[in-house]
Write an enzyme that holds these catalytic residues in place. Sequence first.
Site, PDB file in Angstrom:
ATOM      1  N   MET A  30      69.687  20.711   7.311  1.00 36.63           N
ATOM      2  CA  MET A  30      70.026  22.107   8.187  1.00 36.63           C
ATOM      3  C   MET A  30      68.780  22.658   8.347  1.00 36.63           C
ATOM      4  SD  MET A  30      73.765  23.601   6.802  1.00 36.63           S
ATOM      5  CE  MET A  30      73.091  24.705   5.610  1.00 36.63           C
ATOM      6  N   TYR A  32      64.710  24.047   8.065  1.00 35.83           N
ATOM      7  CA  TYR A  32      63.900  24.964   7.306  1.00 35.83           C
ATOM      8  C   TYR A  32      63.200  24.077   6.012  1.00 35.83           C
ATOM      9  CZ  TYR A  32      61.616  29.595   6.584  1.00 35.83           C
ATOM     10  OH  TYR A  32      60.671  30.556   6.410  1.00 35.83           O
ATOM     11  N   GLY A  36      61.665  19.471  -0.842  1.00 36.57           N
ATOM     12  CA  GLY A  36      62.941  18.713  -1.395  1.00 36.57           C
ATOM     13  C   GLY A  36      63.222  17.506  -0.378  1.00 36.57           C
ATOM     14  N   HIS A  37      63.313  18.371   0.846  1.00 30.95           N
ATOM     15  CA  HIS A  37      63.848  17.395   2.175  1.00 30.95           C
ATOM     16  C   HIS A  37      62.815  16.202   2.177  1.00 30.95           C
ATOM     17  CE1 HIS A  37      65.320  21.473   3.290  1.00 30.95           C
ATOM     18  NE2 HIS A  37      66.474  20.971   3.481  1.00 30.95           N
ATOM     19  N   ARG A 187      67.236  28.614   1.197  1.00 29.15           N
ATOM     20  CA  ARG A 187      67.302  29.982   0.799  1.00 29.15           C
ATOM     21  C   ARG A 187      66.735  30.794   0.120  1.00 29.15           C
ATOM     22  NH1 ARG A 187      73.197  27.724   1.155  1.00 29.15           N
ATOM     23  NH2 ARG A 187      74.120  28.635   2.956  1.00 29.15           N
TER      24      ARG A 187
HETATM   25  P1  AMP Z   1      70.118  21.300   3.356  1.00 26.50           P
HETATM   26  O1  AMP Z   1      69.153  21.211   4.447  1.00 26.50           O
HETATM   27  O2  AMP Z   1      70.205  22.298   2.184  1.00 26.50           O
HETATM   28  O3  AMP Z   1      71.423  20.880   3.651  1.00 26.50           O
HETATM   29  O4  AMP Z   1      69.719  20.103   2.646  1.00 26.50           O
HETATM   30  C1  AMP Z   1      69.628  18.713   3.210  1.00 26.50           C
HETATM   31  C2  AMP Z   1      69.355  17.776   2.081  1.00 26.50           C
HETATM   32  O5  AMP Z   1      68.476  17.966   1.320  1.00 26.50           O
HETATM   33  C3  AMP Z   1      70.640  17.662   1.250  1.00 26.50           C
HETATM   34  O6  AMP Z   1      70.859  16.352   0.924  1.00 26.50           O
HETATM   35  C4  AMP Z   1      70.177  18.300  -0.001  1.00 26.50           C
HETATM   36  O7  AMP Z   1      70.922  18.019  -1.289  1.00 26.50           O
HETATM   37  C5  AMP Z   1      68.583  18.099  -0.045  1.00 26.50           C
HETATM   38  N1  AMP Z   1      67.861  18.959  -0.725  1.00 26.50           N
HETATM   39  C6  AMP Z   1      67.663  20.305  -0.673  1.00 26.50           C
HETATM   40  N2  AMP Z   1      67.109  20.928  -1.542  1.00 26.50           N
HETATM   41  C7  AMP Z   1      66.633  19.765  -2.349  1.00 26.50           C
HETATM   42  C8  AMP Z   1      65.665  19.601  -3.410  1.00 26.50           C
HETATM   43  N3  AMP Z   1      65.113  20.917  -4.008  1.00 26.50           N
HETATM   44  N4  AMP Z   1      65.557  18.281  -3.984  1.00 26.50           N
HETATM   45  C9  AMP Z   1      65.843  17.506  -3.389  1.00 26.50           C
HETATM   46  N5  AMP Z   1      66.815  17.455  -2.454  1.00 26.50           N
HETATM   47  C10 AMP Z   1      67.141  18.564  -1.782  1.00 26.50           C
END
Ligand code: AMP
Length: 282
Positions: A30, A32, A36-37, A187
């Site tokens: 999503m 930002y 992690g991404h 977030r």
């Molecule tokens: P999001 O943008 O929050 O929807 O996350 C996109 C992907 O990144 C999803 O597969 C999340 O599980 C992963 N993700 C988000 N935060 C982390 C993190 N701290 N460590 C590893 N993967 C993450």
Amino acid sequence: MKIIETAGDMQVVAEQARLKGKKISFVPTMGYLHEGHLSLVRMARKLGDLLVVSIFVNPSQFAPHEDFETYPRNFQRDFDMVEKEGVDILFTPKPDDIYPEGYQTYVNLEKLPNHLCGISRPAFFRGVATVVTKLFNIVKPHTAVFGKKDYQQFLVIRRMVFDLNMDIDIVGGETIREPDGLAMSSRNAYLTASQRKSGLSLNQALLAAQKAVESGITDASQIIRETKDFIDSHPETQIDYVTICDPETLEEIHVINRPALMALAVKVGSTRLIDNMILNKK
Ligand code: AMP
């Protein structure tokens, strides 16, 4: 790096790549973006020849009172980050393209969403399963990488792919944390300095629970009680859930005599944080 903005264009490019025998790897996000991404992007890089990252803040997974409108967005920053990682295609569809006028088809799982985050966010996994199905049909990946920070989401996707015979390998990436232990999340940008300190209590509680299990404690309710007390002692925290459960079914576990998932969701101020860890006797 190529930017593709419509589902139709993405499908054409994906089909052409497949016809050339290329393996498509995919990381849906999503936006930002944070480390992690990027850790998932680096994993996906090794798993295919054409690496696609999507940025789409999915309206169908937000309840009306949630933060869809204010969800942090910064396209230029995200673009620079993924370009540096050697991403081939950045796919950024618009909500109207994914959910056109008259849209009415959704994907529901019967059991996994009835636990953890699904209880306080009843429409969330329906939105996630639906958008991921659509993204899979558009990007046509051979492999897709998801973070285990959103552990329940990872299970939901893996189950959905299996149940619906989607021919896609689902790979999980470990949670990437800030140096002080806070799980990275888009977030986290909402947190004030003092809220961020309270947010650290999630990871600290998980580490304490792991220590307790290592010391021989097997009573899940004792660990849950101590965790709740610990988190409650931090300013501005409001616990949504603290659960110890089976890492596959998410059914509660009362005696920790095998690896167990401990998962937490806590509101810090108005920001909802989640974290989890597999508790193991070692
Ligand atoms: P999001 O943008 O929050 O929807 O996350 C996109 C992907 O990144 C999803 O597969 C999340 O599980 C992963 N993700 C988000 N935060 C982390 C993190 N701290 N460590 C590893 N993967 C993450």
